[in-house]
Design an enzyme around this catalytic site. Structure first.
Site, mmCIF file in Angstrom:
data_model
loop_
_atom_site.group_PDB
_atom_site.id
_atom_site.type_symbol
_atom_site.label_atom_id
_atom_site.label_comp_id
_atom_site.label_asym_id
_atom_site.label_seq_id
_atom_site.Cartn_x
_atom_site.Cartn_y
_atom_site.Cartn_z
ATOM 1 N N CYS A 112 -10.899 10.218 4.111
ATOM 2 C CA CYS A 112 -10.683 8.700 3.952
ATOM 3 C C CYS A 112 -9.667 8.018 4.856
ATOM 4 O O CYS A 112 -8.771 8.513 4.972
ATOM 5 C CB CYS A 112 -10.103 8.727 2.511
ATOM 6 N N GLY A 159 -13.141 9.805 -0.166
ATOM 7 C CA GLY A 159 -13.786 8.579 0.509
ATOM 8 C C GLY A 159 -13.714 7.492 -0.246
ATOM 9 O O GLY A 159 -13.477 7.189 -1.600
ATOM 10 N N SER A 191 -16.158 3.383 -7.703
ATOM 11 C CA SER A 191 -14.587 2.823 -7.649
ATOM 12 C C SER A 191 -14.119 2.485 -6.278
ATOM 13 O O SER A 191 -14.593 3.289 -5.374
ATOM 14 C CB SER A 191 -13.668 3.858 -8.246
ATOM 15 N N HIS A 216 -3.470 -0.236 -9.980
ATOM 16 C CA HIS A 216 -2.272 0.642 -9.851
ATOM 17 C C HIS A 216 -0.933 -0.173 -10.086
ATOM 18 O O HIS A 216 0.125 0.456 -10.151
ATOM 19 C CB HIS A 216 -2.293 1.481 -8.830
ATOM 20 N N CYS A 333 -8.154 13.457 -10.396
ATOM 21 C CA CYS A 333 -8.030 12.186 -9.422
ATOM 22 C C CYS A 333 -7.072 12.228 -8.486
ATOM 23 O O CYS A 333 -5.894 12.685 -8.610
ATOM 24 C CB CYS A 333 -7.875 10.739 -10.227
HETATM 25 N N1 SAH Z 1 -11.665 5.291 -2.889
HETATM 26 C C1 SAH Z 1 -12.030 4.942 -3.989
HETATM 27 C C2 SAH Z 1 -12.558 6.033 -4.770
HETATM 28 C C3 SAH Z 1 -11.648 7.141 -5.206
HETATM 29 S S1 SAH Z 1 -11.492 7.336 -6.820
HETATM 30 C C4 SAH Z 1 -10.890 4.379 -4.824
HETATM 31 O O1 SAH Z 1 -9.761 4.126 -4.268
HETATM 32 O O2 SAH Z 1 -11.049 3.606 -5.839
HETATM 33 C C5 SAH Z 1 -10.396 8.178 -7.139
HETATM 34 C C6 SAH Z 1 -9.498 7.390 -8.052
HETATM 35 O O3 SAH Z 1 -8.206 8.288 -8.398
HETATM 36 C C7 SAH Z 1 -8.835 5.931 -7.693
HETATM 37 O O4 SAH Z 1 -8.547 5.331 -8.745
HETATM 38 C C8 SAH Z 1 -7.433 6.482 -7.024
HETATM 39 O O5 SAH Z 1 -6.667 5.413 -7.018
HETATM 40 C C9 SAH Z 1 -7.212 7.564 -7.877
HETATM 41 N N2 SAH Z 1 -6.231 8.459 -7.614
HETATM 42 C C10 SAH Z 1 -5.979 8.664 -6.150
HETATM 43 N N3 SAH Z 1 -5.152 9.647 -6.185
HETATM 44 C C11 SAH Z 1 -4.432 9.903 -7.476
HETATM 45 C C12 SAH Z 1 -3.387 10.707 -8.055
HETATM 46 N N4 SAH Z 1 -2.645 11.430 -7.148
HETATM 47 N N5 SAH Z 1 -3.301 10.632 -9.263
HETATM 48 C C13 SAH Z 1 -3.971 9.678 -10.209
HETATM 49 N N6 SAH Z 1 -4.995 9.174 -9.732
HETATM 50 C C14 SAH Z 1 -5.138 9.056 -8.249
#
Ligand code: SAH
Length: 353
Positions: A112, A159, A191, A216, A333
């Site tokens: 990504c 991604g 998302s 966030h 996530c």
């Molecule tokens: N690129 C897209 C799809 C990824 S979805 C996006 O950013 O939405 C994955 C989700 O998990 C997103 O909301 C992302 O912000 C969240 N995420 C990423 N790393 C994380 C972590 N360490 N803890 C909790 N959520 C996280």
């Protein structure tokens, strides 16, 4: 000539392709069903096709059929797959079991490019986009492996889906096609970290899927410190785009909010968040941020998340705390990562020589 991957073709595209080979339209429908409903991985499985046509297809075509390089199952039933694509690139896919059915979390790119500081998927950058058929094959592989139907899809793996817009749109066409696995748009969530022009482009297609925004943080300073994309599309651009999206599609947006101790979890942040999105009818999904190697962040404790949620509710914003599935196998996530096929093979050999 490069081989054509049949899994990538929508039904109209397949019809046109077969017409070039002198085949009638009903053949396209039959073959589409073999690929997207019966989920074959071998062209010869199409027992109702003439030998000569199968021969032609063998010479010109492939199917997206990733190899399962690793399979891990969590205590809660979640399964994480490391899948190897035809070119050796590996991505992760997760199957989650909910009371309403099985959900597959698909990756849309190898790596990504977005650079969110809390996310493992972006740590080594982006290698390439996944094709529509490769994304669909993630679902088909999980369905074949478990023998269970998949009813829901979330585009929340590795991604940024809107950074691979055309392929993702075609993937949605493939899996919502009645001649395929026929997963309804209302059972699909996409998302995004907030690519504003692409949110508008998606709105123009008026799909009935659920759009989730990885928010966030409710102010630009904090959000930019967590997500570089906020410098390009700050909140004063992102939130109006969300409102436009709702207005055009008639669908409510959901906001993801990963809670980081001492960064975005104070009562002041809850108030700012409520002020930012009140009146949109939107929904906030709260989760404690998951641990990721090299990330500077640690999670808010559960008690504080409950307080934050209650504050949002009291301020008129709908919020739930999301269940964390698969954390014991790093399938939660932000914990998914692309991997080297060679490294995965070595690890496997170490474990079962
Ligand atoms: N690129 C897209 C799809 C990824 S979805 C996006 O950013 O939405 C994955 C989700 O998990 C997103 O909301 C992302 O912000 C969240 N995420 C990423 N790393 C994380 C972590 N360490 N803890 C909790 N959520 C996280």
């Amino acid at each position: 000539m490069d081989p054509v991957c049949l899994t990538d073709l929508t039904l109209p595209e397949l019809t046109e392709y077969l017409a070039q080979l002198g085949q009638p339209a009903f053949r396209a429908k039959q073959i589409f069903k073999w690929v997207h409903q019966k989920l074959i991985t071998d062209l010869d499985a199409m027992t109702d096709q003439p030998k000569a046509l199968l021969q032609q297809l063998h010479e010109r075509c492939t199917l997206a059929a990733p190899a399962i390089r690793r399979r891990q199952q969590s205590k809660d039933g979640t399964v994480k797959y490391l899948l190897e694509m035809a070119d050796g690139n590996c991505i992760e896919t997760v199957l989650m079991r909910y009371h309403y059915g099985n959900t597959v979390c698909v990756s849309t790119q190898v790596g990504c490019a977005m650079g969110c500081r809390f996310c493992a998927s972006t740590q080594a950058g982006r290698v390439r986009d996944l094709t529509p058929g490769e994304i669909a094959a993630e679902i088909y592989t999980a369905q074949r492996d478990t023998g269970e139907r998949v009813s829901h899809i979330v585009l929340m793996g590795i991604g940024e889906p809107l950074h691979n817009f055309d392929n993702v749109l075609k993937f949605l066409t493939l899996i919502s096609c009645p001649e395929g696995v026929n997963i309804g748009m209302r059972n699909i969530s996409l998302s995004t970290c907030g690519l504003v022009p692409k949110i508008d482009e998606l709105a123009s297609h008026k799909l009935q899927l659920t759009l989730s925004i990885s928010l966030h943080a409710p102010d630009n300073a904090v959000r930019s410190s967590m997500m570089p994309v906020n410098d390009a599309y700050p909140l004063e651009k992102l939130i109006p785009a969300c409102r436009r999206y709702q207005k055009i599609t008639g669908r409510r947006i959901s906001f993801e909010y990963s809670m980081v101790r001492g960064v975005n979890d104070s009562p002041a942040m809850a108030r700012k968040l409520a002020d930012l999105i009140r009146g949109m009818g939107a929904h906030v999904n709260l989760i404690p941020i998951n641990p990721v190697d090299g990330s500077p962040y640690s999670a808010t404790d559960e008690e504080n998340i409950r307080r934050f949620r209650q504050m949002l509710e009291d301020l008129g914003v709908n919020a739930t705390v999301r269940r964390r599935l698969g954390a014991d196998i790093s399938a939660a996530c932000g914990q998914l990562r692309r991997e080297d096929a060679a490294a995965a093979r070595e690890e496997k050999e170490r474990k079962d020589p």
